[in-house]
Motif scaffolding. Structure first.
Motif, short mmCIF file in Angstrom:
data_model
loop_
_atom_site.label_atom_id
_atom_site.label_comp_id
_atom_site.label_asym_id
_atom_site.label_seq_id
_atom_site.Cartn_x
_atom_site.Cartn_y
_atom_site.Cartn_z
N PRO A 45 50.26 37.65 36.37
CA PRO A 45 48.94 37.01 36.29
C PRO A 45 48.01 37.48 37.40
CG PRO A 45 50.59 35.48 37.14
CD PRO A 45 51.34 36.69 36.69
N PRO B 62 44.48 36.76 39.97
CA PRO B 62 43.87 35.63 40.69
C PRO B 62 42.83 34.93 39.82
CG PRO B 62 43.97 37.58 42.09
CD PRO B 62 44.35 38.02 40.71
N THR B 63 42.65 33.66 40.05
CA THR B 63 41.71 32.87 39.24
C THR B 63 40.28 33.38 39.38
OG1 THR B 63 41.53 31.28 41.07
CG2 THR B 63 43.14 30.80 39.32
N ASP B 64 39.94 33.98 40.53
CA ASP B 64 38.58 34.48 40.73
C ASP B 64 38.50 36.00 40.54
OD1 ASP B 64 40.10 35.09 42.96
OD2 ASP B 64 38.49 34.70 44.42
N TYR B 65 39.45 36.56 39.83
CA TYR B 65 39.54 38.02 39.67
C TYR B 65 38.26 38.59 39.06
CZ TYR B 65 41.49 42.55 38.22
OH TYR B 65 41.72 43.89 38.02
N GLU C 14 35.42 36.95 38.71
CA GLU C 14 34.24 36.37 39.33
C GLU C 14 33.86 37.11 40.61
OE1 GLU C 14 35.15 32.31 39.98
OE2 GLU C 14 35.54 31.87 37.86
#
Length: 342
Positions: free
Chosen positions: A161, A163-166, A168
């Motif tokens: 997976p 990063p959540t801000d990949y 952004e």
């Protein structure tokens, strides 16, 4: 010596040994890079296959050469038996008993473009759980399925997976912050991949799990060892060992850039760490030290450093800039050295 001065001058003179791979006690392949000062063009890269249970003479050794490859790595596959070279921009060369060819680049077969518009850089090619993988930045792994056949684990829904801000933060230096630089496996359902700023992950065959390694330094190598532990090294040669969520530092070091481990393998009860110039091991004082400090028979850094283990686990091949050695757990055998031909 496995060959004479004529063979050395024809195939090795003017080149530095950059990497190596072994299939069996009498069969290996060396990846050579031309020694040159001109920076206008890439130095030549040469793959030389050596089989020592046949007479070796100048003109009888299979080799291939190109000026298109840069920062290449080599690994030995088993099904089929082959040596595969992959460079940083995914150019591929393979050689085996039945075929030898420069293949289509991986990026010509599958997309290496990331969701943030950058291109994956291939850092290494390794054998893990019986398969060959090209290991790349942005947590990418590409499994070799055959000649000009590669599978992207992300496209299969089995990639690590992001990063959540990949997406952004597309201008963040994700290639530096995230892995991967290396891959190792206990089995096809127990992988560990490392790289980036303390970026260590375990794959259980279905899902990836982050491993809370207690460091944010740049990770270089990972090895699933015979003692049941996973060993991880960083840019300075510090080493951590553990499994899943439990890790401890087992060696400290302050190696300069350029001397950091690029290979890590477990062989005959000991962890070996290989750099471009020399082998290292963990001392009783929990320091990463030159192998000569714990093994008086260890070869010099000129003929050791890069490491590969034969698929049967019985022999370790190591190569330095100017030669190579073979180790069976009891005896070091120098295969050749440039200094014997001068």
């Amino acid at each position: 010596m496995i060959f004479d001065k004529k063979v050395w001058k024809k195939y090795f003179h003017g080149y530095t040994i950059y990497d190596c791979a072994i299939f069996r006690e009498q069969g290996y392949c060396f990846l050579l890079v031309e020694e040159k000062d001109d920076r206008d063009t890439y130095p030549k890269t040469r793959a030389v296959t050596i089989i020592t249970d046949h007479p070796i003479a100048a003109g009888s050794i299979p080799f291939a050469q190109t000026e298109r490859f840069s920062f290449s790595a080599i690994a030995c596959g088993t099904h089929p038996a082959e040596y595969v070279v992959v460079d940083s921009v995914s150019n591929v060369y393979s050689t085996g008993a039945k075929s030898k060819q420069f293949e289509a680049a991986i990026e010509d077969l599958i997309s290496l473009k990331t969701p943030v518009g950058t291109m994956v850089t291939i850092r290494k090619v390794v054998r893990a759980a019986g398969k060959l993988y090209a290991v790349g930045s942005n947590r990418r792994l590409y499994r070799r399925e055959g000649i000009e056949q590669w599978a992207d684990l992300h496209s299969e829904g089995r990639g690590a997976p992001m990063p959540t801000d990949y997406t952004e933060a597309p201008h963040a230096d994700w290639g530096r912050k995230m892995g991967f630089n290396d891959l190792s496996a206990f089995s096809d359902t127990d992988f560990y991949a490392a790289g980036g700023e303390g970026d260590l992950w375990r794959f259980d065959g279905t899902r990836w799990h982050p491993c809370p390694l207690p460091t944010q330094t740049q990770l270089e190598t990972v090895c699933c060892a015979g003692d049941g532990k996973v060993y991880v090294s960083d840019l300075h040669g510090n080493v951590w060992a553990g499994r899943e969520a439990h890790w401890e530092q087992v060696a400290s070091s302050e190696l300069a850039w350029g001397y950091q481990p690029v290979d890590a393998h477990w062989f005959q009860g000991r962890m070996y760490f290989g750099a471009q110039e020399g082998l290292y091991a963990i001392s009783a004082d929990k320091e990463l030290v030159p192998l000569g400090e714990v093994d008086e028979h260890a070869p010099s850094s000129m003929v050791s450093g890069r490491i590969d283990i034969s698929p049967d686990g019985r022999h370790m091949l190591t190569a330095g800039p100017y030669g190579a050695c073979l180790y069976d757990g009891e005896r070091w055998t120098r295969l050749f050295s440039a200094f014997d031909f001068r």
